[in-house]
Design a protein around this motif. Structure first.
Motif, PDB file in Angstrom:
ATOM      1  N   PHE A  58      61.111  72.210  48.286  1.00 18.97           N
ATOM      2  CA  PHE A  58      62.378  71.955  48.975  1.00 18.97           C
ATOM      3  C   PHE A  58      62.749  70.476  48.893  1.00 18.97           C
ATOM      4  CE2 PHE A  58      60.425  75.602  51.280  1.00 18.97           C
ATOM      5  CZ  PHE A  58      61.338  76.579  50.891  1.00 18.97           C
ATOM      6  N   VAL A  59      62.583  69.900  47.720  1.00 21.43           N
ATOM      7  CA  VAL A  59      62.798  68.463  47.541  1.00 21.43           C
ATOM      8  C   VAL A  59      64.215  68.031  47.933  1.00 21.43           C
ATOM      9  CG1 VAL A  59      63.480  68.543  45.087  1.00 21.43           C
ATOM     10  CG2 VAL A  59      62.272  66.537  46.001  1.00 21.43           C
ATOM     11  N   GLY A  60      65.187  68.909  47.849  1.00 18.63           N
ATOM     12  CA  GLY A  60      66.570  68.559  48.159  1.00 18.63           C
ATOM     13  C   GLY A  60      66.962  68.738  49.616  1.00 18.63           C
ATOM     14  N   ASP A  61      66.069  69.225  50.446  1.00 20.60           N
ATOM     15  CA  ASP A  61      66.396  69.456  51.857  1.00 20.60           C
ATOM     16  C   ASP A  61      65.974  68.245  52.691  1.00 20.60           C
ATOM     17  OD1 ASP A  61      65.895  70.440  54.708  1.00 20.60           O
ATOM     18  OD2 ASP A  61      66.883  72.178  53.799  1.00 20.60           O
ATOM     19  N   GLU A  62      66.947  67.481  53.139  1.00 22.06           N
ATOM     20  CA  GLU A  62      66.673  66.235  53.865  1.00 22.06           C
ATOM     21  C   GLU A  62      65.944  66.467  55.180  1.00 22.06           C
ATOM     22  OE1 GLU A  62      70.270  64.004  54.316  1.00 22.06           O
ATOM     23  OE2 GLU A  62      70.596  63.881  52.156  1.00 22.06           O
ATOM     24  N   ASP A  63      66.329  67.498  55.902  1.00 17.87           N
ATOM     25  CA  ASP A  63      65.672  67.779  57.192  1.00 17.87           C
ATOM     26  C   ASP A  63      64.198  68.109  56.993  1.00 17.87           C
ATOM     27  OD1 ASP A  63      68.028  67.352  58.597  1.00 17.87           O
ATOM     28  OD2 ASP A  63      68.597  69.465  58.554  1.00 17.87           O
ATOM     29  N   LEU A  64      63.918  68.961  56.012  1.00 25.63           N
ATOM     30  CA  LEU A  64      62.528  69.326  55.747  1.00 25.63           C
ATOM     31  C   LEU A  64      61.736  68.097  55.302  1.00 25.63           C
ATOM     32  CD1 LEU A  64      60.876  72.345  54.389  1.00 25.63           C
ATOM     33  CD2 LEU A  64      60.522  70.272  53.056  1.00 25.63           C
ATOM     34  N   GLN A  65      62.315  67.285  54.432  1.00 26.33           N
ATOM     35  CA  GLN A  65      61.606  66.091  53.952  1.00 26.33           C
ATOM     36  C   GLN A  65      61.308  65.129  55.097  1.00 26.33           C
ATOM     37  OE1 GLN A  65      60.298  65.739  50.888  1.00 26.33           O
ATOM     38  NE2 GLN A  65      61.115  67.757  50.407  1.00 26.33           N
ATOM     39  N   ALA A  66      62.259  64.947  55.987  1.00 28.62           N
ATOM     40  CA  ALA A  66      62.053  64.049  57.127  1.00 28.62           C
ATOM     41  C   ALA A  66      60.948  64.577  58.036  1.00 28.62           C
ATOM     42  CB  ALA A  66      63.344  63.878  57.912  1.00 28.62           C
ATOM     43  N   MET A  67      60.980  65.867  58.338  1.00 26.38           N
ATOM     44  CA  MET A  67      59.984  66.461  59.229  1.00 26.38           C
ATOM     45  C   MET A  67      58.604  66.465  58.575  1.00 26.38           C
ATOM     46  SD  MET A  67      60.127  67.472  62.336  1.00 26.38           S
ATOM     47  CE  MET A  67      61.866  67.782  62.567  1.00 26.38           C
ATOM     48  N   SER A  68      58.560  66.725  57.282  1.00 25.91           N
ATOM     49  CA  SER A  68      57.272  66.749  56.592  1.00 25.91           C
ATOM     50  C   SER A  68      56.654  65.351  56.526  1.00 25.91           C
ATOM     51  CB  SER A  68      57.408  67.345  55.193  1.00 25.91           C
ATOM     52  OG  SER A  68      58.270  66.568  54.388  1.00 25.91           O
ATOM     53  N   CYS A  69      57.479  64.354  56.267  1.00 27.49           N
ATOM     54  CA  CYS A  69      56.956  62.975  56.245  1.00 27.49           C
ATOM     55  C   CYS A  69      56.450  62.570  57.622  1.00 27.49           C
ATOM     56  CB  CYS A  69      58.036  62.005  55.759  1.00 27.49           C
ATOM     57  SG  CYS A  69      58.362  62.152  53.997  1.00 27.49           S
ATOM     58  N   TRP A  70      57.179  62.947  58.657  1.00 21.12           N
ATOM     59  CA  TRP A  70      56.772  62.640  60.031  1.00 21.12           C
ATOM     60  C   TRP A  70      55.420  63.293  60.336  1.00 21.12           C
ATOM     61  CZ3 TRP A  70      60.081  64.295  64.851  1.00 21.12           C
ATOM     62  CH2 TRP A  70      59.593  63.657  65.997  1.00 21.12           C
ATOM     63  N   SER A  71      55.256  64.545  59.901  1.00 21.04           N
ATOM     64  CA  SER A  71      53.979  65.226  60.151  1.00 21.04           C
ATOM     65  C   SER A  71      52.848  64.541  59.392  1.00 21.04           C
ATOM     66  CB  SER A  71      54.069  66.713  59.792  1.00 21.04           C
ATOM     67  OG  SER A  71      54.217  66.903  58.407  1.00 21.04           O
ATOM     68  N   MET A  72      53.107  64.112  58.166  1.00 21.79           N
ATOM     69  CA  MET A  72      52.080  63.406  57.385  1.00 21.79           C
ATOM     70  C   MET A  72      51.688  62.082  58.056  1.00 21.79           C
ATOM     71  SD  MET A  72      51.149  64.971  54.556  1.00 21.79           S
ATOM     72  CE  MET A  72      51.703  66.113  53.317  1.00 21.79           C
ATOM     73  N   VAL A  73      52.680  61.383  58.598  1.00 20.58           N
ATOM     74  CA  VAL A  73      52.394  60.124  59.295  1.00 20.58           C
ATOM     75  C   VAL A  73      51.491  60.397  60.489  1.00 20.58           C
ATOM     76  CG1 VAL A  73      53.409  58.310  60.743  1.00 20.58           C
ATOM     77  CG2 VAL A  73      54.443  58.873  58.536  1.00 20.58           C
ATOM     78  N   ASN A  74      51.823  61.405  61.283  1.00 19.47           N
ATOM     79  CA  ASN A  74      50.997  61.717  62.451  1.00 19.47           C
ATOM     80  C   ASN A  74      49.578  62.101  62.043  1.00 19.47           C
ATOM     81  OD1 ASN A  74      53.096  61.144  64.137  1.00 19.47           O
ATOM     82  ND2 ASN A  74      53.354  63.207  64.914  1.00 19.47           N
ATOM     83  N   ILE A  75      49.446  62.861  60.975  1.00 19.28           N
ATOM     84  CA  ILE A  75      48.108  63.229  60.502  1.00 19.28           C
ATOM     85  C   ILE A  75      47.360  61.988  60.038  1.00 19.28           C
ATOM     86  CG2 ILE A  75      46.850  64.482  58.684  1.00 19.28           C
ATOM     87  CD1 ILE A  75      49.131  66.628  58.921  1.00 19.28           C
ATOM     88  N   ALA A  76      48.055  61.097  59.349  1.00 21.03           N
ATOM     89  CA  ALA A  76      47.416  59.875  58.851  1.00 21.03           C
ATOM     90  C   ALA A  76      46.960  58.949  59.990  1.00 21.03           C
ATOM     91  CB  ALA A  76      48.373  59.124  57.928  1.00 21.03           C
ATOM     92  N   LEU A  77      47.581  59.062  61.138  1.00 20.93           N
ATOM     93  CA  LEU A  77      47.212  58.228  62.279  1.00 20.93           C
ATOM     94  C   LEU A  77      45.962  58.721  63.004  1.00 20.93           C
ATOM     95  CD1 LEU A  77      50.744  57.520  63.780  1.00 20.93           C
ATOM     96  CD2 LEU A  77      49.254  55.909  62.554  1.00 20.93           C
ATOM     97  N   ILE A  78      45.508  59.911  62.679  1.00 22.73           N
ATOM     98  CA  ILE A  78      44.311  60.458  63.306  1.00 22.73           C
ATOM     99  C   ILE A  78      43.099  59.797  62.655  1.00 22.73           C
ATOM    100  CG2 ILE A  78      42.958  62.542  63.728  1.00 22.73           C
ATOM    101  CD1 ILE A  78      45.638  64.109  63.410  1.00 22.73           C
ATOM    102  N   PRO A  79      42.305  59.074  63.451  1.00 23.25           N
ATOM    103  CA  PRO A  79      41.180  58.311  62.870  1.00 23.25           C
ATOM    104  C   PRO A  79      40.248  59.145  61.993  1.00 23.25           C
ATOM    105  CG  PRO A  79      41.488  57.710  65.150  1.00 23.25           C
ATOM    106  CD  PRO A  79      42.405  58.876  64.893  1.00 23.25           C
ATOM    107  N   SER A  80      39.963  60.377  62.363  1.00 24.74           N
ATOM    108  CA  SER A  80      39.015  61.187  61.592  1.00 24.74           C
ATOM    109  C   SER A  80      39.578  61.620  60.239  1.00 24.74           C
ATOM    110  CB  SER A  80      38.614  62.425  62.390  1.00 24.74           C
ATOM    111  OG  SER A  80      39.724  63.273  62.562  1.00 24.74           O
ATOM    112  N   GLN A  81      40.879  61.448  60.025  1.00 30.75           N
ATOM    113  CA  GLN A  81      41.487  61.850  58.757  1.00 30.75           C
ATOM    114  C   GLN A  81      41.456  60.739  57.712  1.00 30.75           C
ATOM    115  OE1 GLN A  81      42.302  65.112  58.434  1.00 30.75           O
ATOM    116  NE2 GLN A  81      41.458  65.101  60.481  1.00 30.75           N
ATOM    117  N   LYS A  82      41.050  59.554  58.129  1.00 24.79           N
ATOM    118  CA  LYS A  82      41.033  58.414  57.216  1.00 24.79           C
ATOM    119  C   LYS A  82      39.762  58.431  56.384  1.00 24.79           C
ATOM    120  CE  LYS A  82      43.955  55.897  60.281  1.00 24.79           C
ATOM    121  NZ  LYS A  82      44.125  54.862  61.220  1.00 24.79           N
ATOM    122  N   VAL A  83      39.913  58.159  55.121  1.00 23.70           N
ATOM    123  CA  VAL A  83      38.778  58.166  54.202  1.00 23.70           C
ATOM    124  C   VAL A  83      38.065  56.842  54.250  1.00 23.70           C
ATOM    125  CG1 VAL A  83      38.051  58.467  51.817  1.00 23.70           C
ATOM    126  CG2 VAL A  83      39.941  59.784  52.716  1.00 23.70           C
TER     127      VAL A  83
END
Length: 107
Positions: free
Chosen positions: A82-107
């Motif tokens: 869904f590369v052309g859907d702005e809402d989905l891209q925004a929400m997916s990036c936000w979810s990735m940011v939140n996951i990346a902020l979880i200390p146990s997810q960092k390599v």
């Protein structure tokens, strides 16, 4: 409530829905919003939605979920589909940011 949802397997259910309904952009956008909320870091062990189901001992995403794919792979697949859907891209990036902020997810 978030911890209860995580322990009940809501993350896996959301990811499974994304796999079972690959062409429903509304479902995927809502799924990413759910992941945003589940992964929101509050400190401690809260927000560790991929801790046991999708991360191996070294912290790298693997095929540990019942979907047969890692959570990140499912999310990236949706973002590509869904590369052309702005809402989905925004929400997916936000979810990735939140996951990346979880200390146990960092390599």
């Amino acid at each position: 409530q978030r911890t209860s949802a995580q322990h009940a397997g809501l993350t896996d259910i959301v990811l499974r829905a994304m796999v079972l309904f690959p062409d429903m952009v509304e479902l995927h956008t809502s799924a990413f919003h759910t992941l945003v909320l589940l992964a929101r870091p509050l400190g401690g062990k809260e927000g560790m939605l991929f801790h046991s189901a999708m991360v191996n001992a070294s912290g790298i995403f693997n095929v540990g979920s019942s979907t047969g794919k890692s959570g990140i792979a499912i999310m990236l697949d949706s973002m590509k589909r869904f590369v052309g859907d702005e809402d989905l891209q925004a929400m997916s990036c936000w979810s990735m940011v939140n996951i990346a902020l979880i200390p146990s997810q960092k390599v």
